[in-house]
Each structure stands twice: as structure tokens, then as C-alpha cells.
Design an enzyme around this catalytic site. Structure first.
Site, PDB file in Angstrom:
ATOM      1  N   ASP A  12      24.975  17.216   8.679  1.00 46.20           N
ATOM      2  CA  ASP A  12      24.453  18.168   9.670  1.00 46.20           C
ATOM      3  C   ASP A  12      23.028  18.496   9.250  1.00 46.20           C
ATOM      4  OD1 ASP A  12      24.379  20.166  11.735  1.00 46.20           O
ATOM      5  OD2 ASP A  12      24.808  21.699  10.244  1.00 46.20           O
ATOM      6  N   SER A  13      22.325  19.200  10.133  1.00 51.07           N
ATOM      7  CA  SER A  13      20.981  19.652   9.787  1.00 51.07           C
ATOM      8  C   SER A  13      21.031  20.704   8.672  1.00 51.07           C
ATOM      9  CB  SER A  13      20.338  20.282  11.014  1.00 51.07           C
ATOM     10  OG  SER A  13      21.140  21.354  11.471  1.00 51.07           O
ATOM     11  N   CYS A  75      26.771  17.399  13.882  1.00 53.98           N
ATOM     12  CA  CYS A  75      25.666  18.156  14.465  1.00 53.98           C
ATOM     13  C   CYS A  75      25.505  17.677  15.899  1.00 53.98           C
ATOM     14  CB  CYS A  75      24.397  17.888  13.658  1.00 53.98           C
ATOM     15  SG  CYS A  75      22.907  18.581  14.387  1.00 53.98           S
ATOM     16  N   GLU A 156      23.178  31.702  11.030  1.00 51.47           N
ATOM     17  CA  GLU A 156      22.734  31.356   9.660  1.00 51.47           C
ATOM     18  C   GLU A 156      22.256  32.590   8.915  1.00 51.47           C
ATOM     19  OE1 GLU A 156      21.292  28.180   8.042  1.00 51.47           O
ATOM     20  OE2 GLU A 156      22.164  26.745   9.446  1.00 51.47           O
ATOM     21  N   CYS A 188      27.516  23.286  19.521  1.00 49.36           N
ATOM     22  CA  CYS A 188      26.712  23.399  18.296  1.00 49.36           C
ATOM     23  C   CYS A 188      27.699  23.728  17.198  1.00 49.36           C
ATOM     24  CB  CYS A 188      25.674  24.514  18.447  1.00 49.36           C
ATOM     25  SG  CYS A 188      24.830  24.902  16.897  1.00 49.36           S
ATOM     26  N   HIS A 190      27.524  25.344  14.650  1.00 50.31           N
ATOM     27  CA  HIS A 190      27.506  26.721  14.137  1.00 50.31           C
ATOM     28  C   HIS A 190      28.446  27.645  14.920  1.00 50.31           C
ATOM     29  CE1 HIS A 190      23.844  25.437  12.190  1.00 50.31           C
ATOM     30  NE2 HIS A 190      23.705  26.611  11.591  1.00 50.31           N
TER      31      HIS A 190
HETATM   32  N1  DGL Z   1      24.309  22.404  13.804  1.00 51.83           N
HETATM   33  C1  DGL Z   1      23.314  22.044  14.777  1.00 51.83           C
HETATM   34  C2  DGL Z   1      23.990  21.494  16.049  1.00 51.83           C
HETATM   35  O1  DGL Z   1      25.169  21.289  16.088  1.00 51.83           O
HETATM   36  C3  DGL Z   1      22.469  23.235  15.180  1.00 51.83           C
HETATM   37  C4  DGL Z   1      21.468  23.691  14.211  1.00 51.83           C
HETATM   38  C5  DGL Z   1      20.130  23.007  14.322  1.00 51.83           C
HETATM   39  O2  DGL Z   1      19.437  23.190  15.333  1.00 51.83           O
HETATM   40  O3  DGL Z   1      19.774  22.339  13.377  1.00 51.83           O
HETATM   41  O4  DGL Z   1      23.334  21.263  17.009  1.00 51.83           O
END
Ligand code: DGL
Length: 275
Positions: A12-13, A75, A156, A188, A190
């Protein structure tokens, strides 16, 4: 050589993908994970497709070098713009790649959900990947999308319960575009952390909206893929490793929000080697 005892690579990012890691381990407790959070480059949601692809390619090579048996792009932003690219790289090692979008699209199709809202980062929503894929399978479905860029940084930063997050969640979900939906995709990784707060919004509004937390749907999909390729780990030797491309104490602190156990993050320098 791929082997059932090899780990699953997941990236993931940042640390949002740990919600997917959690769900995978709940479903498949015998699997070992190698997790990579590209904390040096987050958020991906505001980056261009070319930049996201470049980051994904470095991480994919790293995971393949760790001899993973499967790669999960945990992600939505990266899945939206770099899935085929990552797949191409992994194919050379005969390693399958799973994104966090197709399992959800399949779920919507199989469950005949016909009025869908999608919330996610600018990269995910801007790519139109959800409407395109959902409508491809079922042209009569109504799909409404809304970029909700404040949610990932809000989560976050630990704003999950309380007035600030409630106000932001409400402001987004009250947007007219989402007025008539009967299911909401949390596009997302998150967002599973605020699933309860999202559910409360609809409860208070006396609306019945199914909330699709993609982490659980993806975990079931991973199980099916491993079963069909005979790659389920039957040994109970489990070992997880967590890498990040930039380390701070606060990242390690935030992992406690996302992951059920304490995580020790290792600082990986793959991007510095690249430079
Ligand atoms: N976890 C990322 C997603 O699922 C979102 C966070 C980011 O923008 O890096 O899109």
C-alpha cells in the site's frame, strides 16, 4: 519457485493496507505476509498515474525478490492505475496479482446490487475504474462516485471517533450525488476503520445502505485464488515482516490503529538504491 509455504506479498502507499492484511490473516491464519508500506511517497491518491506506476514497479520487484507466491495491491489508488503494469512484471515470475477492485466488482455483480455509491481518493475516483468495471458486467447498474480526499489523512492522523471526523464524514455522505444509493463501496483501504461511523450516519438518517468494506471481500477472494492454485499454506510456520520506505515513530504508533497486533516496522531502502 512458488511454494505454498512462501509468503504473500502485500503493499500500500502506507499503512492503510494493514486493514487488508488483517482481514487476510483472519481468513487465512496460516499464511505469512511480507507487507510493504510506501510511507516515503504517500499519499498515492494525489499522485499522477505514471508516478504511482513507478513506485509500484520498485515495490513489486522487491516483493518478487522475497519470493512471494502472490501479490496483493492493498491500495485502491494503485489498483486503479497500476494493476496491469504490476501484473506484467509479476507474470515474468509466474506470480499472480490481486487488486482490491475486481473482487468488489464481482461481489456487486453476484449480489445484484444496482444502485452503488463509491467513495475513494482522487486517483481512484478520477480513474473511473469502478463505474467502468461495474457497468461492463451490468450496464443497468447506477454508479455514483465521490472523491473524499480528506478521509485518508484524517484517519492516518487518528481522527476516527469524535466531532471532527463526524463532521467530515457527514459533509461527504450528505452530498446529493449519494442520495439514492443502496450500497456504498469504501474504495480506499483506510476506510474500514471508519465503517462504524459511516454506518451510524445512515442509521441516524434512517436509510438502509449496505456498506461494502473491501478488505473482507478481498480476503475471501485471496482464499479462493490460493485454493484454486493449490497454494494454501498447510504448515503452521508463520512469519510476518513489515517494511516501510520511510520510518518515523509516529508511523509505528499509527499502525496500532490499523493492525490488531503490535507491528515492528523495518525501514527498507529500495527507493534510495534506485536513485
Ligand atoms: N490506501 C490508499 C487507497 O486505498 C489511500 C491513501 C493514499 O492516497 O495513499 O487508495
Amino acid at each position: 519457485m512458488k511454494h505454498s509455504e512462501s509468503p504473500i506479498g502485500i503493499f500500500d502507499s502506507g499503512i492503510g493496507g494493514l486493514t487488508v492484511a488483517n482481514a487476510v490473516l483472519n481468513t487465512l491464519p496460516n499464511e505469512s505476509l511480507i507487507y510493504f508500506g510506501d510511507t516515503a511517497h504517500l499519499p498515492y491518491g494525489d499522485k499522477s498515474p505514471d508516478t504511482i506506476k513507478r513506485y509500484c514497479s520498485v515495490i513489486t520487484s522487491f516483493l518478487l525478490g522475497c519470493n512471494v507466491k502472490l501479490i496483493i495491491i492493498a491500495c485502491n489508488s494503485a489498483s486503479s492505475v497500476a494493476f496491469e503494469y504490476v501484473q506484467e512484471i509479476a507474470k515474468q515470475h509466474d506470480v499472480q496479482v490481486i487488486n482490491v477492485i475486481d473482487p468488489v466488482v464481482d461481489y456487486i455483480h453476484l449480489n445484484k446490487i444496482n444502485n452503488v455509491g463509491v467513495i475513494g481518493t482522487r486517483a481512484t475516483i478520477g480513474s473511473n475504474i469502478f463505474p467502468n468495471k461495474i457497468l461492463h458486467l451490468h450496464p443497468n447498474t447506477r454508479v455514483e462516485s465521490l472523491a473524499t480526499p480528506l478521509l485518508a489523512p484524517m484517519i492516518e492522523s487518528g481522527f476516527i471517533k469524535g466531532d471532527i471526523s463526524k463532521a467530515i464524514i457527514e459533509a461527504y455522505l450528505a452530498e446529493p450525488v449519494l442520495d439514492d444509493i443502496n450500497a456504498l463501496v469504501l474504495a480506499c483501504t483506510h476506510y474500514p476503520l471508519i465503517k462504524k461511523e459511516i454506518a451510524e450516519f445512515y442509521l441516524d438518517a434512517h436509510r438502509e445502505v449496505e456498506i461494502l468494506a473491501t478488505n473482507e471481500i478481498v480476503a475471501q477472494y485471496v482464499k479462493k485464488v490460493l485454493e484454486s492454485s493449490d497454494l494454501i499454506n498447510k504448515s503452521s510456520k508463520v512469519q510476518h515482516q513489515f517494511f516501510v520506505s520511510d520510518y518515523t515513530d509516529s508511523f509505528e504508533e499509527t499502525t496500532k490503529l490499523f493492525y490488531k497486533e503490535e507491528v515492528f516496522l523495518k525501514h527498507s531502502r529500495i527507493f534510495e538504491e534506485e536513485a
